[in-house]
Motif scaffolding. Structure first.
Motif, PDB file in Angstrom:
ATOM      1  N   VAL A 245       0.284  -6.192  -8.472  1.00  0.00           N
ATOM      2  CA  VAL A 245       1.156  -5.406  -7.530  1.00  0.00           C
ATOM      3  C   VAL A 245       0.469  -4.064  -7.613  1.00  0.00           C
ATOM      4  CG1 VAL A 245       3.255  -3.987  -7.469  1.00  0.00           C
ATOM      5  CG2 VAL A 245       3.701  -6.474  -7.915  1.00  0.00           C
ATOM      6  N   SER A 246      -0.161  -3.418  -8.547  1.00  0.00           N
ATOM      7  CA  SER A 246      -0.818  -2.357  -8.428  1.00  0.00           C
ATOM      8  C   SER A 246      -2.199  -2.317  -7.585  1.00  0.00           C
ATOM      9  CB  SER A 246      -1.223  -1.643  -9.739  1.00  0.00           C
ATOM     10  OG  SER A 246      -1.840  -0.505  -9.737  1.00  0.00           O
ATOM     11  N   ALA A 247      -2.902  -3.551  -7.749  1.00  0.00           N
ATOM     12  CA  ALA A 247      -3.954  -3.700  -7.153  1.00  0.00           C
ATOM     13  C   ALA A 247      -3.589  -3.945  -5.486  1.00  0.00           C
ATOM     14  CB  ALA A 247      -4.687  -5.146  -7.591  1.00  0.00           C
ATOM     15  N   TYR A 248      -2.475  -4.534  -5.274  1.00  0.00           N
ATOM     16  CA  TYR A 248      -2.042  -4.603  -3.881  1.00  0.00           C
ATOM     17  C   TYR A 248      -1.820  -3.296  -3.106  1.00  0.00           C
ATOM     18  CZ  TYR A 248       1.176  -6.127   0.093  1.00  0.00           C
ATOM     19  OH  TYR A 248       1.573  -6.318   1.506  1.00  0.00           O
ATOM     20  N   ASN A 249      -1.362  -2.451  -3.996  1.00  0.00           N
ATOM     21  CA  ASN A 249      -1.260  -0.959  -3.436  1.00  0.00           C
ATOM     22  C   ASN A 249      -2.300  -0.102  -3.520  1.00  0.00           C
ATOM     23  OD1 ASN A 249       1.468  -1.468  -2.514  1.00  0.00           O
ATOM     24  ND2 ASN A 249       2.053  -1.452  -4.625  1.00  0.00           N
ATOM     25  N   HIS A 250      -3.542  -0.569  -3.937  1.00  0.00           N
ATOM     26  CA  HIS A 250      -4.565   0.135  -4.339  1.00  0.00           C
ATOM     27  C   HIS A 250      -5.028   0.901  -3.228  1.00  0.00           C
ATOM     28  CE1 HIS A 250      -8.360   1.635  -6.258  1.00  0.00           C
ATOM     29  NE2 HIS A 250      -9.073   1.191  -5.555  1.00  0.00           N
ATOM     30  N   PRO A 251      -5.305   2.128  -3.145  1.00  0.00           N
ATOM     31  CA  PRO A 251      -5.782   2.727  -1.792  1.00  0.00           C
ATOM     32  C   PRO A 251      -7.252   2.755  -1.263  1.00  0.00           C
ATOM     33  CG  PRO A 251      -5.778   4.544  -3.625  1.00  0.00           C
ATOM     34  CD  PRO A 251      -5.192   2.989  -4.284  1.00  0.00           C
ATOM     35  N   GLY A 252      -8.063   2.070  -2.251  1.00  0.00           N
ATOM     36  CA  GLY A 252      -9.385   1.722  -2.013  1.00  0.00           C
ATOM     37  C   GLY A 252      -9.826   0.542  -1.026  1.00  0.00           C
ATOM     38  N   LYS A 253     -11.074   0.323  -0.838  1.00  0.00           N
ATOM     39  CA  LYS A 253     -11.112  -0.736   0.036  1.00  0.00           C
ATOM     40  C   LYS A 253     -11.343  -1.932  -0.784  1.00  0.00           C
ATOM     41  CE  LYS A 253     -14.475   2.368   2.380  1.00  0.00           C
ATOM     42  NZ  LYS A 253     -16.020   2.484   2.902  1.00  0.00           N
ATOM     43  N   SER A 254     -10.812  -2.419  -1.804  1.00  0.00           N
ATOM     44  CA  SER A 254     -11.018  -3.578  -2.475  1.00  0.00           C
ATOM     45  C   SER A 254      -9.422  -4.421  -2.340  1.00  0.00           C
ATOM     46  CB  SER A 254     -11.337  -3.740  -3.951  1.00  0.00           C
ATOM     47  OG  SER A 254     -12.522  -3.178  -4.200  1.00  0.00           O
ATOM     48  N   ALA A 255      -8.751  -3.625  -1.499  1.00  0.00           N
ATOM     49  CA  ALA A 255      -7.350  -4.453  -1.382  1.00  0.00           C
ATOM     50  C   ALA A 255      -6.921  -4.001   0.208  1.00  0.00           C
ATOM     51  CB  ALA A 255      -6.295  -3.430  -2.105  1.00  0.00           C
ATOM     52  N   PRO A 256      -5.855  -4.675   0.783  1.00  0.00           N
ATOM     53  CA  PRO A 256      -5.254  -4.274   2.045  1.00  0.00           C
ATOM     54  C   PRO A 256      -5.151  -3.038   2.344  1.00  0.00           C
ATOM     55  CG  PRO A 256      -4.066  -6.159   0.929  1.00  0.00           C
ATOM     56  CD  PRO A 256      -5.070  -5.501  -0.237  1.00  0.00           C
ATOM     57  N   ARG A 257      -5.228  -2.663   3.618  1.00  0.00           N
ATOM     58  CA  ARG A 257      -5.232  -1.327   4.200  1.00  0.00           C
ATOM     59  C   ARG A 257      -3.740  -0.973   4.152  1.00  0.00           C
ATOM     60  NH1 ARG A 257      -7.528  -0.907   9.895  1.00  0.00           N
ATOM     61  NH2 ARG A 257      -6.073  -2.531  10.139  1.00  0.00           N
ATOM     62  N   LYS A 258      -3.377   0.333   3.784  1.00  0.00           N
ATOM     63  CA  LYS A 258      -2.155   0.644   3.732  1.00  0.00           C
ATOM     64  C   LYS A 258      -1.440   0.179   5.032  1.00  0.00           C
ATOM     65  CE  LYS A 258       0.718   4.773   3.022  1.00  0.00           C
ATOM     66  NZ  LYS A 258       0.888   6.152   2.615  1.00  0.00           N
ATOM     67  N   GLU A 259      -1.893   0.582   6.151  1.00  0.00           N
ATOM     68  CA  GLU A 259      -1.236  -0.166   7.045  1.00  0.00           C
ATOM     69  C   GLU A 259      -0.966  -1.594   7.557  1.00  0.00           C
ATOM     70  OE1 GLU A 259      -5.403   1.246   8.750  1.00  0.00           O
ATOM     71  OE2 GLU A 259      -4.040   1.564   7.181  1.00  0.00           O
ATOM     72  N   ASP A 260      -1.611  -2.361   6.828  1.00  0.00           N
ATOM     73  CA  ASP A 260      -1.543  -3.741   6.659  1.00  0.00           C
ATOM     74  C   ASP A 260      -0.382  -4.308   5.739  1.00  0.00           C
ATOM     75  OD1 ASP A 260      -3.472  -3.822   8.671  1.00  0.00           O
ATOM     76  OD2 ASP A 260      -4.986  -4.176   7.440  1.00  0.00           O
ATOM     77  N   ARG A 261       0.175  -3.432   4.888  1.00  0.00           N
ATOM     78  CA  ARG A 261       1.048  -3.620   3.848  1.00  0.00           C
ATOM     79  C   ARG A 261       2.107  -2.775   3.665  1.00  0.00           C
ATOM     80  NH1 ARG A 261      -0.272  -0.118  -0.039  1.00  0.00           N
ATOM     81  NH2 ARG A 261      -2.284   0.556  -0.019  1.00  0.00           N
ATOM     82  N   GLY A 262       3.442  -3.336   3.175  1.00  0.00           N
ATOM     83  CA  GLY A 262       4.431  -2.316   2.935  1.00  0.00           C
ATOM     84  C   GLY A 262       5.573  -2.259   3.896  1.00  0.00           C
ATOM     85  N   VAL A 263       5.540  -3.097   5.064  1.00  0.00           N
ATOM     86  CA  VAL A 263       6.593  -3.043   5.991  1.00  0.00           C
ATOM     87  C   VAL A 263       6.773  -4.619   6.225  1.00  0.00           C
ATOM     88  CG1 VAL A 263       6.590  -0.821   6.722  1.00  0.00           C
ATOM     89  CG2 VAL A 263       5.149  -2.560   7.937  1.00  0.00           C
ATOM     90  N   LYS A 264       8.226  -4.819   6.816  1.00  0.00           N
ATOM     91  CA  LYS A 264       8.354  -6.042   7.072  1.00  0.00           C
ATOM     92  C   LYS A 264       7.207  -6.650   8.419  1.00  0.00           C
ATOM     93  CE  LYS A 264      12.274  -9.280   8.438  1.00  0.00           C
ATOM     94  NZ  LYS A 264      13.684  -9.276   8.856  1.00  0.00           N
ATOM     95  N   GLY A 265       6.946  -7.754   8.265  1.00  0.00           N
ATOM     96  CA  GLY A 265       6.101  -8.255   9.440  1.00  0.00           C
ATOM     97  C   GLY A 265       4.533  -7.816   9.413  1.00  0.00           C
TER      98      GLY A 265
END
Length: 412
Positions: A245-265
């Motif tokens: 879960v922490s990796a998913y929310n990581h702000p760096g380039k090795s994880a999904p961008r913030k705008e690509d996660r965290g909201v429905k759809g």
């Protein structure tokens, strides 16, 4: 079921697929919940309003473009055919890595990063307690004085004070490598420090060094693959559910961008990332291979490798700090232990970062997270958990001594 989750408090056993057993009646389940008050709190109830908990790991398949130099991964939903944004990595030594570490640079570091007796290496798989442990070790080595540290830059070494940790993969360069790195990574935080191999060698006193390397690629080992005599490695690990879960929310380039996660759809749902994490890993190889390699080293070489868990640090902070101090050969007082524990809390580190903040530095405190145990329950459905547990049990079947607190009184 053979997938078992041991409850630490009473030694009872929770069978992870219990609700699917044809032999289990509703009355039996009610009785179990009455006997084990924590049981009902364990099961995650799927909430369709929370996109992160919708879906199954089995919904996703991996499309990988895997070359000698790079790895590009896209997750594809088997039913809807939805394709996530791609995750891109460099390849080095057969493992996938962040973009600043190429195969040639990995081998250059192996030749030029020299460790010596007295060095303290904090080694972790990413998102498993690196920054927290660095703060603890640096406080222990600096009389518990937080004024000498700067959590905003992840306590990166400064020439002016001679205090801080050094991350060789991000800090030790020759001229050509440094110019190449600047083109892809702004020189902020950990990447603001630049040392030549000679400058690294000349750092006085007991050096504190960060690494994310699996045992095979540990930087600074001898030519025959052994740890340098006198080097101390504090290996910190974390339960893989929360680490994922922490990796998913990581702000760096090795994880999904913030705008690509965290909201429905959102384009990159958690179920897709969890499948990626299990089958590929966040970076620096997989969580499983990383932990197994270092566990083997720890068991055969306990004088040089200390096994610490993120959860253990949470539950008995002063006790674990004392254990780290003793491993490093430090004679500490109760007052110092208490001081180190106080100044390594999240709130204290945020205050220290704010006090040292400079707009010119380009650094932020986004890396200072709450890191609660059991946050994974906000992201996993029961089905996702069972799939994850099945992979964990298979991967770790020969490492029964590795156990993790996953919150609510449960042990993985």
């Amino acid at each position: 079921s053979t997938n078992k989750l041991c409850a630490g408090a009473g030694g009872s056993v929770l069978v992870s697929s219990i609700v699917r057993s044809s032999a289990l009646t509703i009355g039996t389940l009610a009785a179990l919940r009455q006997s084990w008050p924590y049981l009902s709190s364990f099961f995650v109830r799927e909430d369709k309003s929370n996109f992160a908990r919708v879906g199954s790991l089995r919904d996703w398949q991996i499309e990988a473009n895997d070359s000698k130099a790079t790895l590009t991964v896209t997750m594809i939903n088997k039913t809807s055919k939805h394709r996530t944004p791609a995750l891109k990595f460099e390849k080095a030594g057969g493992m996938h890595c962040p973009g600043f570490l190429s195969h040639s640079r990995l081998h250059w570091l192996a030749r030029n990063c020299k460790l010596r007796a007295g060095d303290v290496v904090i080694c972790t798989y990413p998102k498993c307690g690196t920054t927290w442990t660095e703060q603890i070790v640096l406080l222990l080595l600096n009389d518990g004085n937080p004024a000498r540290l700067n959590p905003e830059t992840k306590n990166t070494y400064t020439r002016d004070t001679g205090v801080g940790k050094i991350w060789p993969a991000a800090s030790i360069f020759d001229d050509k490598q440094y110019e190449s790195m600047k083109a892809t990574r702004p020189p902020h935080g950990e990447f603001a420090l630049r040392l030549s191999p000679d400058e690294f060698d000349s750092v006085q006193g007991r050096r504190v060094i960060k690494q994310h390397m699996p045992r095979k690629h540990f930087q600074g080992q001898t030519s025959d693959g052994k740890l340098q005599p006198g080097v101390k490695v504090v290996y910190v690990t974390r339960n893989p559910l929360d680490a994922c879960v922490s990796a998913y929310n990581h702000p760096g380039k090795s994880a999904p961008r913030k705008e690509d996660r965290g909201v429905k759809g959102a384009p990159f749902p958690f179920s897709a990332y969890c499948k990626f994490y299990l089958d590929v890993g966040f970076a620096w190889g997989s969580w499983f291979a990383h932990n197994k390699g270092w566990r083997i080293e720890c068991e055969k070489n306990p004088k040089q490798v200390l096994w610490v868990t993120y959860e253990g640090l949470h539950h008995d902070t002063e006790g674990e700090i004392k254990r780290i101090a003793e491993f490093l050969g430090l004679d500490v007082t109760k007052e110092l232990l208490k001081n180190v524990a106080t100044h390594s809390t999240l709130s204290s580190m945020k205050k220290q970062a704010a006090a040292r903040r400079s707009s010119a530095s380009g650094a932020t405190d986004t890396h200072l997270k709450s890191g609660k145990i059991g946050k994974w329950r906000q992201f996993f459905t029961q089905e996702m958990y069972e799939d994850f547990l099945g992979v964990f049990n298979e991967e770790m079947k020969d490492f029964k001594s590795i156990r993790f607190d996953i919150g609510n009184g449960h042990i993985l």
